[in-house]
Design an enzyme around this catalytic site. Structure first.
Site, PDB file in Angstrom:
ATOM      1  N   PHE B 141      73.272  50.854  51.859  1.00  0.00           N
ATOM      2  CA  PHE B 141      72.128  51.039  50.973  1.00  0.00           C
ATOM      3  C   PHE B 141      71.415  49.699  50.878  1.00  0.00           C
ATOM      4  CE2 PHE B 141      71.754  54.499  47.485  1.00  0.00           C
ATOM      5  CZ  PHE B 141      71.679  55.487  48.424  1.00  0.00           C
ATOM      6  N   GLN B 255      60.851  50.906  38.566  1.00  0.00           N
ATOM      7  CA  GLN B 255      61.150  50.887  40.000  1.00  0.00           C
ATOM      8  C   GLN B 255      60.388  51.969  40.763  1.00  0.00           C
ATOM      9  OE1 GLN B 255      65.191  52.043  41.868  1.00  0.00           O
ATOM     10  NE2 GLN B 255      65.033  49.831  42.113  1.00  0.00           N
ATOM     11  N   HIS B 257      60.390  53.894  44.405  1.00  0.00           N
ATOM     12  CA  HIS B 257      61.234  54.133  45.574  1.00  0.00           C
ATOM     13  C   HIS B 257      60.346  54.125  46.800  1.00  0.00           C
ATOM     14  CE1 HIS B 257      64.061  55.905  48.362  1.00  0.00           C
ATOM     15  NE2 HIS B 257      65.010  55.766  47.454  1.00  0.00           N
ATOM     16  N   LEU B 267      62.019  62.926  46.505  1.00  0.00           N
ATOM     17  CA  LEU B 267      62.655  61.755  47.086  1.00  0.00           C
ATOM     18  C   LEU B 267      63.313  62.059  48.430  1.00  0.00           C
ATOM     19  CD1 LEU B 267      63.772  58.775  46.434  1.00  0.00           C
ATOM     20  CD2 LEU B 267      65.898  59.991  46.084  1.00  0.00           C
ATOM     21  N   GLU B 270      67.575  57.025  50.123  1.00  0.00           N
ATOM     22  CA  GLU B 270      67.738  55.773  50.839  1.00  0.00           C
ATOM     23  C   GLU B 270      68.793  55.893  51.928  1.00  0.00           C
ATOM     24  OE1 GLU B 270      67.299  52.552  48.285  1.00  0.00           O
ATOM     25  OE2 GLU B 270      68.618  51.234  49.393  1.00  0.00           O
ATOM     26  N   ARG B 301      64.669  47.590  47.017  1.00  0.00           N
ATOM     27  CA  ARG B 301      63.594  48.579  46.905  1.00  0.00           C
ATOM     28  C   ARG B 301      62.250  47.982  46.546  1.00  0.00           C
ATOM     29  NH1 ARG B 301      66.870  53.462  44.043  1.00  0.00           N
ATOM     30  NH2 ARG B 301      67.985  53.918  45.950  1.00  0.00           N
ATOM     31  N   HIS B 369      60.280  55.836  40.420  1.00  0.00           N
ATOM     32  CA  HIS B 369      61.619  56.343  40.649  1.00  0.00           C
ATOM     33  C   HIS B 369      62.623  56.081  39.527  1.00  0.00           C
ATOM     34  CE1 HIS B 369      64.998  57.758  42.922  1.00  0.00           C
ATOM     35  NE2 HIS B 369      65.587  56.583  42.971  1.00  0.00           N
ATOM     36  N   ARG B 405      66.781  47.655  39.969  1.00  0.00           N
ATOM     37  CA  ARG B 405      68.103  48.248  40.124  1.00  0.00           C
ATOM     38  C   ARG B 405      68.401  48.435  41.601  1.00  0.00           C
ATOM     39  NH1 ARG B 405      69.733  53.838  41.277  1.00  0.00           N
ATOM     40  NH2 ARG B 405      67.528  54.201  41.593  1.00  0.00           N
TER      41      ARG B 405
HETATM   42  C1  LIG Z   1      65.609  61.930  43.155  1.00  0.00           C
HETATM   43  C2  LIG Z   1      66.540  60.883  42.641  1.00  0.00           C
HETATM   44  C3  LIG Z   1      67.615  60.452  43.401  1.00  0.00           C
HETATM   45  C4  LIG Z   1      68.487  59.490  42.923  1.00  0.00           C
HETATM   46  N1  LIG Z   1      69.497  59.072  43.722  1.00  0.00           N
HETATM   47  C5  LIG Z   1      70.357  58.136  43.269  1.00  0.00           C
HETATM   48  C6  LIG Z   1      71.433  57.689  44.081  1.00  0.00           C
HETATM   49  O1  LIG Z   1      71.594  58.129  45.217  1.00  0.00           O
HETATM   50  N2  LIG Z   1      72.283  56.768  43.573  1.00  0.00           N
HETATM   51  C7  LIG Z   1      72.142  56.272  42.305  1.00  0.00           C
HETATM   52  O2  LIG Z   1      72.952  55.460  41.888  1.00  0.00           O
HETATM   53  N3  LIG Z   1      71.131  56.693  41.507  1.00  0.00           N
HETATM   54  C8  LIG Z   1      70.234  57.606  41.965  1.00  0.00           C
HETATM   55  N4  LIG Z   1      69.205  58.019  41.154  1.00  0.00           N
HETATM   56  C9  LIG Z   1      69.177  57.587  39.758  1.00  0.00           C
HETATM   57  C10 LIG Z   1      70.209  58.355  38.953  1.00  0.00           C
HETATM   58  O3  LIG Z   1      70.279  59.678  39.409  1.00  0.00           O
HETATM   59  C11 LIG Z   1      69.876  58.415  37.477  1.00  0.00           C
HETATM   60  O4  LIG Z   1      69.520  57.157  37.021  1.00  0.00           O
HETATM   61  C12 LIG Z   1      71.063  58.887  36.666  1.00  0.00           C
HETATM   62  O5  LIG Z   1      71.546  60.096  37.174  1.00  0.00           O
HETATM   63  C13 LIG Z   1      70.713  59.038  35.218  1.00  0.00           C
HETATM   64  O6  LIG Z   1      71.780  59.649  34.541  1.00  0.00           O
HETATM   65  P1  LIG Z   1      71.725  59.824  32.975  1.00  0.00           P
HETATM   66  O7  LIG Z   1      72.978  60.491  32.585  1.00  0.00           O
HETATM   67  O8  LIG Z   1      71.391  58.547  32.340  1.00  0.00           O
HETATM   68  O9  LIG Z   1      70.473  60.777  32.718  1.00  0.00           O
HETATM   69  P2  LIG Z   1      70.103  62.248  33.232  1.00  0.00           P
HETATM   70  O10 LIG Z   1      70.997  62.740  34.276  1.00  0.00           O
HETATM   71  O11 LIG Z   1      68.641  62.225  33.486  1.00  0.00           O
HETATM   72  O12 LIG Z   1      70.396  63.150  31.973  1.00  0.00           O
HETATM   73  C14 LIG Z   1      69.596  63.126  30.832  1.00  0.00           C
HETATM   74  C15 LIG Z   1      70.096  64.196  29.893  1.00  0.00           C
HETATM   75  O13 LIG Z   1      69.457  64.060  28.646  1.00  0.00           O
HETATM   76  C16 LIG Z   1      69.001  65.304  28.185  1.00  0.00           C
HETATM   77  N5  LIG Z   1      67.876  65.017  27.292  1.00  0.00           N
HETATM   78  C17 LIG Z   1      66.720  64.359  27.570  1.00  0.00           C
HETATM   79  N6  LIG Z   1      65.987  64.234  26.468  1.00  0.00           N
HETATM   80  C18 LIG Z   1      66.674  64.806  25.459  1.00  0.00           C
HETATM   81  C19 LIG Z   1      66.443  64.974  24.072  1.00  0.00           C
HETATM   82  N7  LIG Z   1      65.340  64.522  23.489  1.00  0.00           N
HETATM   83  N8  LIG Z   1      67.377  65.630  23.341  1.00  0.00           N
HETATM   84  C20 LIG Z   1      68.516  66.101  23.911  1.00  0.00           C
HETATM   85  N9  LIG Z   1      68.785  65.943  25.222  1.00  0.00           N
HETATM   86  C21 LIG Z   1      67.882  65.304  25.973  1.00  0.00           C
HETATM   87  C22 LIG Z   1      68.692  66.077  29.423  1.00  0.00           C
HETATM   88  O14 LIG Z   1      68.747  67.454  29.180  1.00  0.00           O
HETATM   89  C23 LIG Z   1      69.827  65.625  30.341  1.00  0.00           C
HETATM   90  O15 LIG Z   1      70.969  66.389  30.093  1.00  0.00           O
HETATM   91  C24 LIG Z   1      68.298  58.952  41.644  1.00  0.00           C
HETATM   92  C25 LIG Z   1      67.227  59.369  40.867  1.00  0.00           C
HETATM   93  C26 LIG Z   1      66.311  60.269  41.391  1.00  0.00           C
HETATM   94  C27 LIG Z   1      65.072  60.561  40.619  1.00  0.00           C
END
Ligand SMILES: Cc1cc2nc3c(=O)[nH]c(=O)nc-3n(C[C@H](O)[C@H](O)[C@H](O)COP(=O)(O)OP(=O)(O)OC[C@H]3O[C@@H](n4cnc5c(N)ncnc54)[C@H](O)[C@@H]3O)c2cc1C
Ligand code: SF4
Ligand code: SF4
Ligand code: FES
Lengths: 243, 612
Positions: B141, B255, B257, B267, B270, B301, B369, B405
């Site tokens: 990566f 960030q 992408h 997306l 990567e 990135r 991203h 990041r």
């Molecule tokens: C397309 C894509 C590909 C990616 N690929 C990678 C990768 O290969 N490797 C890597 O390390 N990272 C990657 N990332 C980044 C990574 O996926 C995210 O940063 C990470 O999954 C975020 O996890 P999280 O638990 O913080 O939030 P999320 O998984 O976004 O979860 C947020 C949660 O909060 C809830 N929520 C939101 N607002 C509220 C509210 N007001 N009240 C109650 N619930 C709420 C939602 O329902 C959800 O359950 C990628 C991101 C994208 C966009």
């Protein structure tokens, strides 16, 4: 770039207001090149009718939120191009699942019940040791597990399944596939008897009439037909021969 | 006066993505009652969309040999352009190998080392050793010295989320999905819980807890072109900001992408470049080696994104109705590799663009991203300003990522911070007492009810919420994109101030009853514009370039004046955030050269090239 008008006929009903009976409502919007049902529904909501309910999350065929009946077939709305459909586009909510409103259904609760009923987690007596190197696994096995794990719980296979439409407690192809995922996983220490208790019944592997509508409907192209056969074989072997 | 339903628990987690669920597991397995709230069923959270992988310095694969936590640490700090807290980075790199193995124990089918000789796309020959066979493998990566990104075929986030959720189900943790936290309840010192709105019925409910965790993910959808799920609107950050006493850290660090697919902005992971994909221009020339001879397509990135825009501005972009773009070429990786390891990419290309990457080029452009900024916490995940409030995952500014990041470090962050912070949450909640006044708590809910009533009655004005939203998205794209400058940022700030006013005057066009989607967006809108103001005003004020924050008028990193973190506060009734600053923690690695690109790829030409 040529554009043309497209007509949508959309199911409307809010269970919070049962006095207002379900009906089909028509909307006409301009079709732009590359338009999907996701872009179309948002356009309808923003320009014509902000009360319309539907669900999208990833809009990339990854999260399983947006399944609906599109011209008679269960499909993911976000990856359905309007250009691939003929005539008026008819949208209905998925059957089997509880209706939240219009095109929005509660697949989340249904699938959570399924995980509980099939105890869809690794059963093991081993304790995790944070300082130890991971246990080895053959990469082929890892890929085999992943192949079944790819299910995104969209509900298309359930909505199109005859058995699931008549038997409320039927686990459906997604449920049987979920069990298969754990059966091929060497980390899960469940015995054949334990699996049989979960799935060796008419609600499980034996309720399926093997018409294979589910296989055609799965947007992830999971090999549901062979997964059903695999689980059924295992269960039959156990049921008949006790092993 | 009506009283709202009150639900009391020990620990409340807003967000059921990887970070929230992992934290919930930690608290629940330490004997506390936990409730998780989520906009959507947990397995639909945005975490499932992460395909590429998760960094951990296991050093099992041939190209990862010799990797260790020190190298991962150095990569992370350099990636952050020295904007991260190094004590957090150290804790993170030391914990992540354990967290990955724990995921394996819980059921993630990580791809494993297959022994034997292999030839890489660039001709190098490598050998995976027999003694490592069956251990967790890794791929390449951007911005990493070793191959360190663990993965499960093409669905890392999916497998991790499903596995973590299976443990949540096994432990019997309560999840209230389709429930949105819309306000934080506090008494000025202590967080007491949240007011939440049911997205099935529109009903308001009060959740009270000894500890509340914000795990609501990023705000990508403020931008018009984002790889993020459409629910990523930053609501968790904005309700924290609305307290007036909890700051958001480094909101200007956004960030992009390098490879969002034109024109749907989905997306392309990567992993495509990690596995050997090239970036080509309109002459089908592979241009990255011209700019970054060592890391080529795999510089970090921010650098790759800037080089792409720079190259487009020189006139080498491919024209399209959606603006100029470049090509991603993976054809040389072969049908077999593409159809197994990169199958998701193939599906995305086929489904959303009708192209087959085995024989076609993929149109790509840098796309919003990831949100490095978020609710500012200390190393224990405790938010500044309110006791009993914590934050984890993308919603938090813990601060592991600083101004950029590394790919693969955020999935890793979710499971590490979920674990570490979850334990701190449990320790805090065990000893804390929930002390509150009934009228204070009900008052918080009534305030939200009044907003709803005003909107439904049409008392506020006639502004169309979708119009405001479109203007916000476009303004961020036009003026707060990859390359930034003073005059553009001024325009953005002024525009957002106007939109902030208008967002208080929304008039619904539907009846707004029950779980009306128009009402849902209207309730979020003012908060979203406030976040846009934190981003743009923070960017305007920071007169240097660092990581993803690239000022054309201040192209150099300025450690003398700006080796510090922005903290944005919002006082009630204000029309701009109040910005304060704090030093970043440097414990091991003093600021130096990142070793790839300049933090300031100087650019010429119009600054709209990062529009769309
Ligand atoms: C397309 C894509 C590909 C990616 N690929 C990678 C990768 O290969 N490797 C890597 O390390 N990272 C990657 N990332 C980044 C990574 O996926 C995210 O940063 C990470 O999954 C975020 O996890 P999280 O638990 O913080 O939030 P999320 O998984 O976004 O979860 C947020 C949660 O909060 C809830 N929520 C939101 N607002 C509220 C509210 N007001 N009240 C109650 N619930 C709420 C939602 O329902 C959800 O359950 C990628 C991101 C994208 C966009
Ligand atoms: S094959 Fe079985 S599970 Fe699939 S649709 Fe038919 S009855 Fe349902
Ligand atoms: S098996 Fe296929 S159709 Fe059924 S829920 Fe899973 S992804 Fe959807
Ligand atoms: S919106 Fe996620 S699958 Fe369609």
């Amino acid at each position: 770039m040529s554009t043309k008008q497209r007509k949508f006929s959309i199911f409307r009903y809010n269970p919070n207001t049962p006095e207002k009976k379900p009906f089909m409502q028509d909307y006409v919007i301009e079709e732009v090149p590359g338009m999907t049902i996701f872009t179309a529904l948002n356009k309808i909501r923003e320009d014509l009718d902000p009360s319309l309910m539907f669900d999208f999350v990833c809009r990339a065929a990854i999260c399983g939120s947006c399944a609906m009946i599109i011209n008679g077939r269960p499909r993911l709305a976000c990856k359905t191009l309007t250009g691939d459909l003929k005539g008026t586009i008819t949208l209905m909510p998925l059957p089997v699942f509880k209706l939240i409103g219009d095109l929005s259904v509660d697949t989340g609760t249904w699938f959570r019940q399924l995980q509980l009923r099939t105890e869809a987690w690794i059963h093991t007596d081993k304790k995790f040791d944070p300082d130890a190197v991971e246990e080895r696994m053959d990469n082929r096995v890892a890929l085999e597990i992943y192949e079944a794990e790819r299910c995104i719980e969209c509900g298309c296979c359930i909505a199109g399944c005859v058995t699931a439409n008549i038997r409320e407690d039927f686990l459906g192809a997604a449920g049987i596939n979920r069990v298969a995922r754990f059966m091929v996983d060497p980390r899960d220490e469940r015995t054949p008897q334990q699996y049989f208790d979960v799935i060796g019944s008419d609600e499980g592997a034996f309720g399926c009439m093997a018409l294979m509508a589910c296989d055609d409907n799965c947007p992830m192209q999971l090999p549901l037909q062979s997964q059903l056969a695999f689980v059924r074989r295992k269960m039959l072997a156990f049921g008949l021969l006790g092993k | 006066m009506m009283n709202y339903t009150v639900i009391v628990t020990d620990v409340l987690v807003a967000g059921a993505g990887l970070a929230g669920e992992r934290a919930a597991i930690e608290a629940a397995s330490r004997g506390l009652d936990v409730i998780i709230l989520s906009l959507v069923p947990p397995r639909r959270s945005h975490s499932t969309a992460a395909q590429g992988g998760c960094q951990a310095s296991l050093g099992n694969c041939a190209m990862g040999e010799g990797d260790n936590t020190d190298i991962h640490f150095a990569d992370t700090v350099k990636g952050s352009d020295w904007g991260c807290d190094q004590d957090v980075a150290r804790l993170f790199v030391e914990t992540v190998p354990k967290a990955i193995r724990q995921m394996a124990h819980w059921g993630v089918p990580w791809s494993r080392v297959v022994a034997g000789r292999k030839v890489l796309p660039d001709g190098r020959e490598i050998e995976d050793k027999k003694e490592k066979e069956g251990l967790i493998t890794a791929r390449d990566f951007g911005g990493t010295a070793k191959w360190r990104t663990c993965y499960t075929a093409d669905g890392t986030g999916h497998s991790m989320q499903y596995t973590v959720d299976s443990v949540v189900i096994k432990l019997g943790i309560t999840v209230h999905d389709r429930t949105e936290a819309i306000s934080i309840i506090h008494d000025g010192e202590t967080c007491l819980g949240v007011v939440a709105r049911c997205l099935r019925t529109g009903e308001l409910r009060i959740y009270l807890a000894r500890a509340t965790v914000i795990a609501t993910g990023g705000y990508g959808r403020l931008y018009g072109a984002s790889t993020n799920a459409i629910i990523n609107e930053g609501t968790g950050m904005s309700i924290a900001l609305d307290t007036g006493i909890v700051p958001l850290g480094n909101m200007e660090a956004v960030q992009f992408h390098p490879t969002g697919m034109v024109p749907v902005w989905i997306l392309i992971t990567e992993g495509a470049r990690g596995d050997g994909g090239y970036l080509l221009d309109k002459n089908l020339h592979r241009f990255m080696p011209d700019y970054e001879p060592v890391k080529k397509e795999l510089a970090s990135r921010d650098v790759v994104s800037r080089r792409m825009i720079q190259h487009i501005r020189k006139g080498y972009g491919v024209d399209s109705p959606y603006g100029p773009h470049l090509w991603l070429d993976i054809r040389h990786l072969g049908a077999k590799h593409i159809n197994t390891n990169l199958r998701e990419i193939k599906n995305i290309c086929m489904n959303f663009n009708g192209i087959d990457p085995v024989k076609d080029l993929i149109p790509v452009r840098p796309t919003q991203h990831y949100s490095m900024g978020g609710v500012r916490t200390n190393i224990d995940g405790a938010a500044y300003g309110l006791k009993g409030l914590f934050a984890v995952g993308e919603a938090a500014c813990w601060d592991l990522h600083g101004f950029n990041r590394l790919g693969g470090n955020s999935l890793a962050e979710t499971i590490v911070s979920g674990w570490v912070v979850g334990r701190k949450v449990a320790e805090y909640a065990r000893d804390a007492v929930l002390n509150y006044s009934h009228s204070l708590v009900q008052g918080f809910a009534r305030k939200q009810q009044e907003r709803i009533n005003d909107l439904i009655a049409g008392r506020l004005g006639k502004e169309n919420v979708y119009q405001i939203r479109r203007e916000m998205e476009q303004t961020l794209m036009d003026y707060v994109g990859i390359f930034r400058n003073g005059p553009d940022l001024q325009k953005a700030v002024a525009k957002f101030q106007e939109l902030h006013e208008r967002a208080q005057k929304i008039g619904l066009r539907s009846d707004g009853k029950w779980a009306s989607p128009e009402l849902t967006t209207s309730l979020r809108m003012p908060g979203m514009v406030r976040l846009a103001l934190c981003i743009s005003y923070g960017a305007l004020t920071r007169t240097e370039s660092r990581g993803s924050h690239a000022r054309e008028d201040y192209p150099k990193r300025d450690d003398v004046n700006w080796l510090k973190r922005t903290l944005a506060y919002w006082k009630e009734g204000a029309d701009l955030p109040e910005l304060r600053y704090e030093p970043v923690k440097i414990t091991e690695l003093p600021p130096g050269d990142r070793g790839y690109g300049e933090s300031s790829a100087a650019s010429t030409g119009g600054n709209k090239a990062n529009g769309q």
